[in-house]
Design a protein around this motif. Sequence first.
Motif, mmCIF file in Angstrom:
data_model
loop_
_atom_site.group_PDB
_atom_site.id
_atom_site.type_symbol
_atom_site.label_atom_id
_atom_site.label_comp_id
_atom_site.label_asym_id
_atom_site.label_seq_id
_atom_site.Cartn_x
_atom_site.Cartn_y
_atom_site.Cartn_z
ATOM 1 N N GLY A 20 0.950 -1.213 0.236
ATOM 2 C CA GLY A 20 0.026 -0.043 0.152
ATOM 3 C C GLY A 20 0.433 1.268 -0.018
ATOM 4 O O GLY A 20 0.453 2.414 -1.073
ATOM 5 N N THR A 21 2.233 1.472 0.455
ATOM 6 C CA THR A 21 3.041 2.116 0.611
ATOM 7 C C THR A 21 3.499 2.544 -0.979
ATOM 8 O O THR A 21 3.807 4.023 -1.086
ATOM 9 N N ILE A 22 3.300 1.826 -1.734
ATOM 10 C CA ILE A 22 4.154 2.292 -2.864
ATOM 11 C C ILE A 22 2.609 3.128 -3.520
ATOM 12 O O ILE A 22 3.044 4.077 -4.347
ATOM 13 N N PHE A 23 1.520 2.388 -3.646
ATOM 14 C CA PHE A 23 0.796 3.587 -4.088
ATOM 15 C C PHE A 23 -0.279 4.978 -3.335
ATOM 16 O O PHE A 23 -1.165 5.506 -3.651
ATOM 17 N N ARG A 24 0.396 5.047 -2.114
ATOM 18 C CA ARG A 24 0.296 6.396 -1.634
ATOM 19 C C ARG A 24 1.151 7.441 -2.540
ATOM 20 O O ARG A 24 1.539 8.513 -1.982
ATOM 21 N N VAL A 25 2.068 6.592 -2.936
ATOM 22 C CA VAL A 25 3.326 7.823 -3.181
ATOM 23 C C VAL A 25 2.943 7.919 -5.212
ATOM 24 O O VAL A 25 3.517 8.516 -6.236
ATOM 25 N N PHE A 26 2.602 6.746 -5.623
ATOM 26 C CA PHE A 26 2.365 6.880 -6.861
ATOM 27 C C PHE A 26 1.088 6.318 -7.222
ATOM 28 O O PHE A 26 0.564 5.492 -6.976
ATOM 29 N N PRO A 27 0.093 7.113 -8.241
ATOM 30 C CA PRO A 27 -1.322 6.021 -8.191
ATOM 31 C C PRO A 27 -1.742 4.795 -8.812
ATOM 32 O O PRO A 27 -2.107 4.180 -8.842
ATOM 33 N N SER A 28 -0.751 4.455 -9.370
ATOM 34 C CA SER A 28 0.266 2.433 -9.620
ATOM 35 C C SER A 28 0.816 2.680 -10.473
ATOM 36 O O SER A 28 2.021 2.837 -10.519
ATOM 37 N N LYS A 29 0.707 1.076 -10.686
ATOM 38 C CA LYS A 29 2.371 0.794 -10.667
ATOM 39 C C LYS A 29 2.798 1.204 -12.683
ATOM 40 O O LYS A 29 3.801 1.229 -12.389
ATOM 41 N N ASP A 30 1.690 1.704 -13.278
ATOM 42 C CA ASP A 30 2.678 1.762 -14.235
ATOM 43 C C ASP A 30 3.419 3.864 -15.022
ATOM 44 O O ASP A 30 3.945 3.524 -15.097
ATOM 45 N N ALA A 31 2.811 4.194 -13.349
ATOM 46 C CA ALA A 31 3.062 5.469 -12.761
ATOM 47 C C ALA A 31 4.278 5.062 -12.058
ATOM 48 O O ALA A 31 5.503 6.429 -12.763
ATOM 49 N N LEU A 32 4.778 4.231 -11.625
ATOM 50 C CA LEU A 32 5.862 4.221 -11.178
ATOM 51 C C LEU A 32 7.099 3.379 -11.497
ATOM 52 O O LEU A 32 8.111 4.353 -12.383
ATOM 53 N N GLN A 33 6.525 2.879 -13.397
ATOM 54 C CA GLN A 33 7.380 2.122 -14.158
ATOM 55 C C GLN A 33 8.289 3.229 -14.992
ATOM 56 O O GLN A 33 8.800 3.585 -15.100
#
Length: 213
Positions: free
Chosen positions: A49-62
Amino acid sequence: MATTAARAAPLPPTERREALIDVFLDLARRHGRVPTTSEIAGAAGVAEGTIFRVFPSKDALQTAAVEAAFCPASARRDFVAIDRSQPMRDRLVAFAASLQRRIRDVLDLMGALGLSQPPPLHQHAACLETGRHVPSEPSADCAALHVDLFEAVLDLVDPDAITVTPHQLLHRIRLLSFSGSHPGIAHGELLTPEEVVDTVLYGVCARPGPIRD
Protein backbone atom coordinates in the motif's frame (compact mmCIF):
# COMPACT_ATOMS: atom_id res chain seq x y z
CA MET A 1 10.53 -13.70 -5.84
CA ALA A 2 12.57 -11.03 -4.09
CA THR A 3 13.52 -11.71 -0.48
CA THR A 4 11.58 -9.59 1.98
CA ALA A 5 13.81 -6.86 3.36
CA ALA A 6 13.71 -5.48 6.88
CA ARG A 7 11.00 -2.89 7.38
CA ALA A 8 12.22 0.42 5.99
CA ALA A 9 12.31 3.55 8.13
CA PRO A 10 9.65 6.18 7.37
CA LEU A 11 10.68 8.61 4.63
CA PRO A 12 9.28 11.85 3.26
CA PRO A 13 7.25 11.30 0.04
CA THR A 14 10.03 12.56 -2.27
CA GLU A 15 12.64 10.28 -0.73
CA ARG A 16 10.25 7.32 -0.70
CA ARG A 17 9.54 7.97 -4.37
CA GLU A 18 13.26 7.88 -5.19
CA ALA A 19 13.78 4.75 -3.11
CA LEU A 20 10.95 2.91 -4.88
CA ILE A 21 12.31 3.97 -8.27
CA ASP A 22 15.75 2.63 -7.34
CA VAL A 23 14.25 -0.67 -6.20
CA PHE A 24 12.16 -1.00 -9.37
CA LEU A 25 15.21 -0.43 -11.59
CA ASP A 26 17.41 -2.80 -9.62
CA LEU A 27 14.84 -5.61 -9.74
CA ALA A 28 14.08 -5.09 -13.43
CA ARG A 29 17.75 -5.25 -14.39
CA ARG A 30 18.54 -8.22 -12.17
CA HIS A 31 15.54 -10.34 -13.14
CA GLY A 32 15.12 -9.22 -16.75
CA ARG A 33 11.42 -8.43 -16.42
CA VAL A 34 8.97 -5.99 -14.88
CA PRO A 35 8.88 -6.66 -11.11
CA THR A 36 5.60 -7.20 -9.30
CA THR A 37 4.38 -4.77 -6.67
CA SER A 38 4.88 -7.53 -4.10
CA GLU A 39 8.53 -7.88 -5.11
CA ILE A 40 9.05 -4.12 -5.09
CA ALA A 41 7.48 -3.77 -1.64
CA GLY A 42 9.49 -6.70 -0.28
CA ALA A 43 12.81 -5.36 -1.58
CA ALA A 44 12.00 -1.86 -0.36
CA GLY A 45 10.92 -3.07 3.06
CA VAL A 46 7.47 -1.48 2.85
CA ALA A 47 3.87 -2.62 2.57
CA GLU A 48 2.42 -2.76 -0.96
CA GLY A 49 0.00 0.00 0.00
CA THR A 50 2.95 2.34 0.53
CA ILE A 51 3.69 2.18 -3.20
CA PHE A 52 0.24 3.50 -4.02
CA ARG A 53 0.50 6.31 -1.52
CA VAL A 54 3.42 7.61 -3.58
CA PHE A 55 2.38 6.57 -7.10
CA PRO A 56 -1.21 6.39 -8.40
CA SER A 57 -0.49 3.09 -10.16
CA LYS A 58 2.25 0.60 -10.94
CA ASP A 59 2.38 2.01 -14.48
CA ALA A 60 3.09 5.44 -13.00
CA LEU A 61 5.98 3.97 -11.00
CA GLN A 62 7.35 2.29 -14.12
CA THR A 63 7.10 5.51 -16.13
CA ALA A 64 8.89 7.47 -13.41
CA ALA A 65 11.59 4.78 -13.17
CA VAL A 66 12.22 4.85 -16.93
CA GLU A 67 12.46 8.65 -16.96
CA ALA A 68 14.95 8.54 -14.09
CA ALA A 69 17.04 5.80 -15.72
CA PHE A 70 17.39 7.66 -19.01
CA CYS A 71 18.00 11.11 -17.55
CA PRO A 72 21.69 11.87 -18.23
CA ALA A 73 22.20 13.80 -14.99
CA SER A 74 23.86 10.88 -13.17
CA ALA A 75 26.14 10.21 -16.15
CA ARG A 76 27.19 13.85 -16.19
CA ARG A 77 27.89 13.65 -12.44
CA ASP A 78 30.18 10.66 -13.03
CA PHE A 79 31.95 12.38 -15.94
CA VAL A 80 32.60 15.51 -13.90
CA ALA A 81 34.02 13.38 -11.06
CA ILE A 82 36.78 11.88 -13.27
CA ASP A 83 40.22 12.83 -11.91
CA ARG A 84 41.61 15.42 -14.33
CA SER A 85 45.14 15.06 -12.86
CA GLN A 86 45.58 11.65 -14.52
CA PRO A 87 47.30 11.22 -17.90
CA MET A 88 44.92 11.71 -20.82
CA ARG A 89 44.65 8.01 -21.62
CA ASP A 90 43.64 7.21 -18.03
CA ARG A 91 41.05 10.00 -18.05
CA LEU A 92 39.57 8.64 -21.26
CA VAL A 93 39.55 5.06 -19.94
CA ALA A 94 37.56 6.30 -16.94
CA PHE A 95 35.19 8.07 -19.35
CA ALA A 96 34.75 4.92 -21.46
CA ALA A 97 34.19 2.78 -18.35
CA SER A 98 31.48 5.16 -17.14
CA LEU A 99 29.88 5.15 -20.59
CA GLN A 100 29.87 1.37 -20.74
CA ARG A 101 28.26 1.02 -17.32
CA ARG A 102 25.49 3.36 -18.40
CA ILE A 103 25.05 1.65 -21.77
CA ARG A 104 24.78 -1.80 -20.18
CA ASP A 105 22.35 -0.54 -17.55
CA VAL A 106 20.19 1.00 -20.28
CA LEU A 107 20.32 -2.11 -22.47
CA ASP A 108 19.42 -4.36 -19.53
CA LEU A 109 16.49 -2.12 -18.62
CA MET A 110 15.22 -1.89 -22.20
CA GLY A 111 15.34 -5.68 -22.48
CA ALA A 112 13.55 -6.15 -19.18
CA LEU A 113 10.77 -3.71 -20.04
CA GLY A 114 10.47 -4.62 -23.72
CA LEU A 115 11.45 -1.14 -24.91
CA SER A 116 12.51 -0.81 -28.54
CA GLN A 117 13.88 2.70 -28.11
CA PRO A 118 14.66 5.16 -25.32
CA PRO A 119 11.88 7.49 -24.17
CA PRO A 120 12.03 11.25 -24.89
CA LEU A 121 14.68 12.82 -22.67
CA HIS A 122 13.53 15.47 -20.22
CA GLN A 123 16.19 17.10 -18.12
CA HIS A 124 16.23 20.42 -16.33
CA ALA A 125 18.65 22.55 -14.37
CA ALA A 126 17.62 20.86 -11.13
CA CYS A 127 18.76 17.51 -12.53
CA LEU A 128 22.23 18.87 -13.13
CA GLU A 129 22.40 20.39 -9.67
CA THR A 130 21.38 17.20 -7.86
CA GLY A 131 23.03 14.62 -10.13
CA ARG A 132 19.79 12.67 -10.52
CA HIS A 133 16.47 13.06 -12.30
CA VAL A 134 14.08 15.64 -10.86
CA PRO A 135 10.51 15.21 -12.15
CA SER A 136 9.13 18.30 -13.87
CA GLU A 137 7.42 19.31 -17.06
CA PRO A 138 9.50 19.50 -20.28
CA SER A 139 10.70 22.99 -21.12
CA ALA A 140 12.66 24.85 -23.77
CA ASP A 141 15.96 24.41 -21.91
CA CYS A 142 15.97 20.60 -22.25
CA ALA A 143 17.91 20.43 -25.53
CA ALA A 144 20.60 22.85 -24.38
CA LEU A 145 21.09 20.97 -21.11
CA HIS A 146 21.60 17.70 -22.95
CA VAL A 147 24.27 19.29 -25.13
CA ASP A 148 26.00 20.33 -21.89
CA LEU A 149 26.33 16.66 -20.97
CA PHE A 150 28.97 16.20 -23.68
CA GLU A 151 30.51 19.62 -23.20
CA ALA A 152 31.25 18.68 -19.60
CA VAL A 153 33.95 16.20 -20.67
CA LEU A 154 35.82 18.12 -23.37
CA ASP A 155 38.51 18.97 -20.83
CA LEU A 156 39.40 15.28 -20.57
CA VAL A 157 41.24 15.71 -23.85
CA ASP A 158 44.56 17.43 -24.50
CA PRO A 159 43.88 19.14 -27.87
CA ASP A 160 47.57 19.34 -28.81
CA ALA A 161 47.99 15.57 -28.47
CA ILE A 162 45.43 14.60 -31.13
CA THR A 163 44.74 15.25 -34.81
CA VAL A 164 40.97 15.67 -34.47
CA THR A 165 38.90 17.95 -32.26
CA PRO A 166 38.18 16.88 -28.67
CA HIS A 167 34.51 16.53 -29.58
CA GLN A 168 35.34 14.21 -32.48
CA LEU A 169 37.59 12.07 -30.27
CA LEU A 170 34.95 11.70 -27.56
CA HIS A 171 32.29 10.98 -30.17
CA ARG A 172 34.37 8.08 -31.51
CA ILE A 173 34.94 6.72 -28.02
CA ARG A 174 31.20 6.92 -27.40
CA LEU A 175 30.39 5.08 -30.64
CA LEU A 176 32.92 2.30 -29.98
CA SER A 177 31.83 2.07 -26.34
CA PHE A 178 28.26 1.47 -27.47
CA SER A 179 29.04 -1.10 -30.15
CA GLY A 180 31.63 -2.79 -27.94
CA SER A 181 29.18 -3.04 -25.04
CA HIS A 182 26.22 -4.41 -27.02
CA PRO A 183 26.31 -8.23 -27.02
CA GLY A 184 24.42 -8.42 -30.31
CA ILE A 185 26.59 -5.94 -32.17
CA ALA A 186 29.84 -7.27 -30.70
CA HIS A 187 28.82 -10.91 -31.25
CA GLY A 188 29.73 -11.66 -27.65
CA GLU A 189 33.28 -10.23 -27.95
CA LEU A 190 32.83 -7.20 -25.72
CA LEU A 191 35.52 -4.54 -25.52
CA THR A 192 37.08 -3.32 -22.29
CA PRO A 193 37.36 0.44 -21.68
CA GLU A 194 41.11 0.15 -22.27
CA GLU A 195 40.55 -1.54 -25.64
CA VAL A 196 38.05 1.12 -26.67
CA VAL A 197 40.37 4.00 -25.81
CA ASP A 198 43.55 2.44 -27.22
CA THR A 199 41.79 1.61 -30.49
CA VAL A 200 40.61 5.20 -30.88
CA LEU A 201 43.84 6.84 -29.71
CA TYR A 202 46.43 4.55 -31.23
CA GLY A 203 44.73 2.24 -33.72
CA VAL A 204 45.94 -1.34 -34.07
CA CYS A 205 48.99 -0.98 -36.30
CA ALA A 206 52.46 -1.56 -34.85
CA ARG A 207 54.35 1.69 -34.35
CA PRO A 208 58.11 2.19 -34.62
CA GLY A 209 58.54 4.38 -31.57
CA PRO A 210 56.92 5.26 -28.26
CA ILE A 211 53.41 6.68 -28.36
CA ARG A 212 53.02 10.12 -26.85
CA ASP A 213 50.21 10.27 -24.30
